[in-house]
Design a protein around this motif. Structure first.
Motif, PDB file in Angstrom:
ATOM      1  N   ALA A 170       0.833  -1.300  -0.058  1.00  0.00           N
ATOM      2  CA  ALA A 170       0.041   0.185   0.156  1.00  0.00           C
ATOM      3  C   ALA A 170       0.879   1.257  -0.138  1.00  0.00           C
ATOM      4  O   ALA A 170       2.252   1.259   0.490  1.00  0.00           O
ATOM      5  CB  ALA A 170      -0.824  -0.099   1.314  1.00  0.00           C
ATOM      6  N   ALA A 171       0.238   2.432  -0.255  1.00  0.00           N
ATOM      7  CA  ALA A 171       1.194   3.586  -0.304  1.00  0.00           C
ATOM      8  C   ALA A 171       1.509   3.867   0.918  1.00  0.00           C
ATOM      9  O   ALA A 171       0.950   3.677   2.013  1.00  0.00           O
ATOM     10  CB  ALA A 171       0.236   4.838  -0.879  1.00  0.00           C
ATOM     11  N   GLY A 172       2.834   4.135   1.136  1.00  0.00           N
ATOM     12  CA  GLY A 172       3.417   4.531   2.399  1.00  0.00           C
ATOM     13  C   GLY A 172       4.334   3.228   2.770  1.00  0.00           C
ATOM     14  O   GLY A 172       5.053   3.385   3.990  1.00  0.00           O
ATOM     15  N   GLY A 173       4.220   2.031   2.289  1.00  0.00           N
ATOM     16  CA  GLY A 173       4.687   0.947   2.686  1.00  0.00           C
ATOM     17  C   GLY A 173       6.165   0.963   2.048  1.00  0.00           C
ATOM     18  O   GLY A 173       6.421   1.555   1.372  1.00  0.00           O
ATOM     19  N   ARG A 174       6.851  -0.020   2.005  1.00  0.00           N
ATOM     20  CA  ARG A 174       8.194  -0.386   1.165  1.00  0.00           C
ATOM     21  C   ARG A 174       7.986  -1.950   0.808  1.00  0.00           C
ATOM     22  O   ARG A 174       7.678  -2.694   1.490  1.00  0.00           O
ATOM     23  CB  ARG A 174       9.287  -0.195   2.177  1.00  0.00           C
ATOM     24  CG  ARG A 174       9.569   1.118   2.690  1.00  0.00           C
ATOM     25  CD  ARG A 174      10.920   1.209   3.606  1.00  0.00           C
ATOM     26  NE  ARG A 174      11.347   2.451   3.708  1.00  0.00           N
ATOM     27  CZ  ARG A 174      10.659   3.545   4.675  1.00  0.00           C
ATOM     28  NH1 ARG A 174       9.586   2.900   5.314  1.00  0.00           N
ATOM     29  NH2 ARG A 174      11.212   4.604   4.794  1.00  0.00           N
ATOM     30  N   LEU A 175       8.867  -2.082  -0.199  1.00  0.00           N
ATOM     31  CA  LEU A 175       9.048  -3.309  -0.954  1.00  0.00           C
ATOM     32  C   LEU A 175      10.350  -3.695  -0.703  1.00  0.00           C
ATOM     33  O   LEU A 175      11.211  -2.689  -1.480  1.00  0.00           O
ATOM     34  CB  LEU A 175       8.391  -3.380  -2.381  1.00  0.00           C
ATOM     35  CG  LEU A 175       9.002  -4.484  -3.200  1.00  0.00           C
ATOM     36  CD1 LEU A 175       8.317  -5.801  -2.842  1.00  0.00           C
ATOM     37  CD2 LEU A 175       8.234  -4.350  -4.692  1.00  0.00           C
ATOM     38  N   HIS A 176      10.966  -4.625  -0.386  1.00  0.00           N
ATOM     39  CA  HIS A 176      12.287  -4.867  -0.487  1.00  0.00           C
ATOM     40  C   HIS A 176      12.461  -6.314  -1.314  1.00  0.00           C
ATOM     41  O   HIS A 176      11.624  -7.037  -0.865  1.00  0.00           O
ATOM     42  CB  HIS A 176      12.935  -5.077   1.084  1.00  0.00           C
ATOM     43  CG  HIS A 176      14.335  -5.515   0.955  1.00  0.00           C
ATOM     44  ND1 HIS A 176      15.519  -4.738   0.529  1.00  0.00           N
ATOM     45  CD2 HIS A 176      14.881  -6.811   1.119  1.00  0.00           C
ATOM     46  CE1 HIS A 176      16.462  -5.426   0.395  1.00  0.00           C
ATOM     47  NE2 HIS A 176      16.169  -6.730   0.871  1.00  0.00           N
ATOM     48  N   LEU A 177      13.021  -6.274  -2.156  1.00  0.00           N
ATOM     49  CA  LEU A 177      13.273  -7.459  -2.791  1.00  0.00           C
ATOM     50  C   LEU A 177      14.872  -7.735  -3.281  1.00  0.00           C
ATOM     51  O   LEU A 177      15.584  -6.876  -3.729  1.00  0.00           O
ATOM     52  CB  LEU A 177      12.530  -7.145  -4.330  1.00  0.00           C
ATOM     53  CG  LEU A 177      12.026  -8.141  -5.320  1.00  0.00           C
ATOM     54  CD1 LEU A 177      11.328  -9.354  -4.689  1.00  0.00           C
ATOM     55  CD2 LEU A 177      11.388  -7.643  -6.385  1.00  0.00           C
ATOM     56  N   ALA A 178      15.093  -8.923  -3.295  1.00  0.00           N
ATOM     57  CA  ALA A 178      16.399  -9.252  -3.979  1.00  0.00           C
ATOM     58  C   ALA A 178      16.517 -10.634  -4.737  1.00  0.00           C
ATOM     59  O   ALA A 178      15.781 -11.605  -4.248  1.00  0.00           O
ATOM     60  CB  ALA A 178      17.413  -9.672  -2.650  1.00  0.00           C
ATOM     61  N   VAL A 179      16.716 -10.549  -6.127  1.00  0.00           N
ATOM     62  CA  VAL A 179      16.786 -11.824  -6.759  1.00  0.00           C
ATOM     63  C   VAL A 179      17.922 -11.762  -7.419  1.00  0.00           C
ATOM     64  O   VAL A 179      18.883 -11.019  -7.631  1.00  0.00           O
ATOM     65  CB  VAL A 179      15.634 -11.737  -7.851  1.00  0.00           C
ATOM     66  CG1 VAL A 179      14.248 -11.267  -7.509  1.00  0.00           C
ATOM     67  CG2 VAL A 179      16.031 -10.352  -8.925  1.00  0.00           C
ATOM     68  N   ARG A 180      18.238 -13.180  -7.945  1.00  0.00           N
ATOM     69  CA  ARG A 180      19.614 -13.724  -8.645  1.00  0.00           C
ATOM     70  C   ARG A 180      19.135 -14.308  -9.910  1.00  0.00           C
ATOM     71  O   ARG A 180      18.284 -15.134  -9.731  1.00  0.00           O
ATOM     72  CB  ARG A 180      20.250 -14.542  -7.798  1.00  0.00           C
ATOM     73  CG  ARG A 180      21.851 -14.917  -8.576  1.00  0.00           C
ATOM     74  CD  ARG A 180      22.674 -15.748  -7.991  1.00  0.00           C
ATOM     75  NE  ARG A 180      23.027 -15.072  -6.502  1.00  0.00           N
ATOM     76  CZ  ARG A 180      23.068 -15.646  -5.202  1.00  0.00           C
ATOM     77  NH1 ARG A 180      22.558 -16.782  -5.037  1.00  0.00           N
ATOM     78  NH2 ARG A 180      23.375 -15.206  -4.283  1.00  0.00           N
ATOM     79  N   ILE A 181      19.732 -14.101 -10.981  1.00  0.00           N
ATOM     80  CA  ILE A 181      19.500 -14.714 -12.238  1.00  0.00           C
ATOM     81  C   ILE A 181      20.754 -15.065 -12.610  1.00  0.00           C
ATOM     82  O   ILE A 181      22.068 -14.253 -12.894  1.00  0.00           O
ATOM     83  CB  ILE A 181      19.014 -13.878 -13.420  1.00  0.00           C
ATOM     84  CG1 ILE A 181      17.413 -13.268 -12.716  1.00  0.00           C
ATOM     85  CG2 ILE A 181      18.659 -14.285 -14.831  1.00  0.00           C
ATOM     86  CD1 ILE A 181      16.841 -12.157 -13.714  1.00  0.00           C
ATOM     87  N   THR A 182      21.128 -16.494 -12.672  1.00  0.00           N
ATOM     88  CA  THR A 182      22.417 -17.157 -12.971  1.00  0.00           C
ATOM     89  C   THR A 182      22.342 -17.557 -14.394  1.00  0.00           C
ATOM     90  O   THR A 182      21.293 -18.364 -14.861  1.00  0.00           O
ATOM     91  CB  THR A 182      22.697 -18.181 -12.044  1.00  0.00           C
ATOM     92  OG1 THR A 182      22.322 -17.946 -10.670  1.00  0.00           O
ATOM     93  CG2 THR A 182      23.729 -18.967 -12.216  1.00  0.00           C
ATOM     94  N   GLN A 183      23.478 -17.000 -15.222  1.00  0.00           N
ATOM     95  CA  GLN A 183      23.783 -17.714 -16.473  1.00  0.00           C
ATOM     96  C   GLN A 183      24.419 -18.996 -16.562  1.00  0.00           C
ATOM     97  O   GLN A 183      25.539 -18.900 -16.075  1.00  0.00           O
ATOM     98  CB  GLN A 183      24.394 -16.512 -17.344  1.00  0.00           C
ATOM     99  CG  GLN A 183      24.407 -16.965 -18.617  1.00  0.00           C
ATOM    100  CD  GLN A 183      23.361 -16.325 -19.542  1.00  0.00           C
ATOM    101  OE1 GLN A 183      22.561 -15.744 -19.202  1.00  0.00           O
ATOM    102  NE2 GLN A 183      23.240 -17.081 -20.642  1.00  0.00           N
ATOM    103  N   GLN A 184      23.789 -19.960 -16.896  1.00  0.00           N
ATOM    104  CA  GLN A 184      24.245 -21.464 -16.960  1.00  0.00           C
ATOM    105  C   GLN A 184      25.386 -21.493 -18.175  1.00  0.00           C
ATOM    106  O   GLN A 184      25.236 -21.023 -19.240  1.00  0.00           O
ATOM    107  CB  GLN A 184      23.190 -22.360 -16.904  1.00  0.00           C
ATOM    108  CG  GLN A 184      22.480 -22.206 -15.640  1.00  0.00           C
ATOM    109  CD  GLN A 184      21.344 -23.147 -15.612  1.00  0.00           C
ATOM    110  OE1 GLN A 184      21.218 -24.291 -16.225  1.00  0.00           O
ATOM    111  NE2 GLN A 184      20.374 -22.901 -14.769  1.00  0.00           N
TER     112      GLN A 184
END
Length: 144
Positions: free
Chosen positions: A130-144
């Protein structure tokens, strides 16, 4: 292992039209508190990019712009991982993003053109943002 930091546009995590408006800074809908993109390249030529971001939506339109986040990946060449993800509500409560709820979709152009593609979308739906909240995101994309 060589490590290289790279700056990129927010197009990686948002729809292109939304990202253009937000990257231009003219929307006033989102505040990126952190945005890091790190590429690790191994001596064997494999690579992993890690994207970490914390973003605060200021308006309902800002919430809508980041509530569904598609990551394009190559089915045969890349592996996608959600390292961590949560929403911090305006009241300070943390709501974790369940990695089991990440869905895999064909890109929109594949259905429209009838072509086969190795690209698939890993789609994260952000819970209780919601407005005023925070999204924290960490992703990894590995090239094989």
């Amino acid at each position: 292992m060589r490590r290289e930091s790279v700056s990129i546009a927010v197009v990686v995590c948002l729809g292109i039209s939304d990202a253009r408006a937000l990257a231009n800074g003219d929307s006033g809908q989102l505040v990126w508190e952190t945005f890091d993109h790190v590429v690790d390249i191994s001596s064997d030529g494999s690579a992993a990019k890690t994207i970490t971001q914390t973003v605060r939506p200021l308006t309902p339109d800002g919430v809508q712009a980041i509530s569904i986040i598609p990551f394009p990946v190559s089915r045969s060449l890349q592996r996608f991982e959600l390292l961590e993800g949560w929403v911090e509500t305006a009241e300070g409560r943390k709501v974790r993003i369940d990695p089991r709820k990440i869905i895999t979709q064909a890109p929109p152009f594949a259905a429209q053109t009838g072509t086969l593609s190795d690209v698939e979308l890993k789609v994260i739906t952000v819970p209780q943002l919601a407005a005023g909240g925070r999204l924290h995101l960490a992703v990894r994309i590995t090239q094989q």
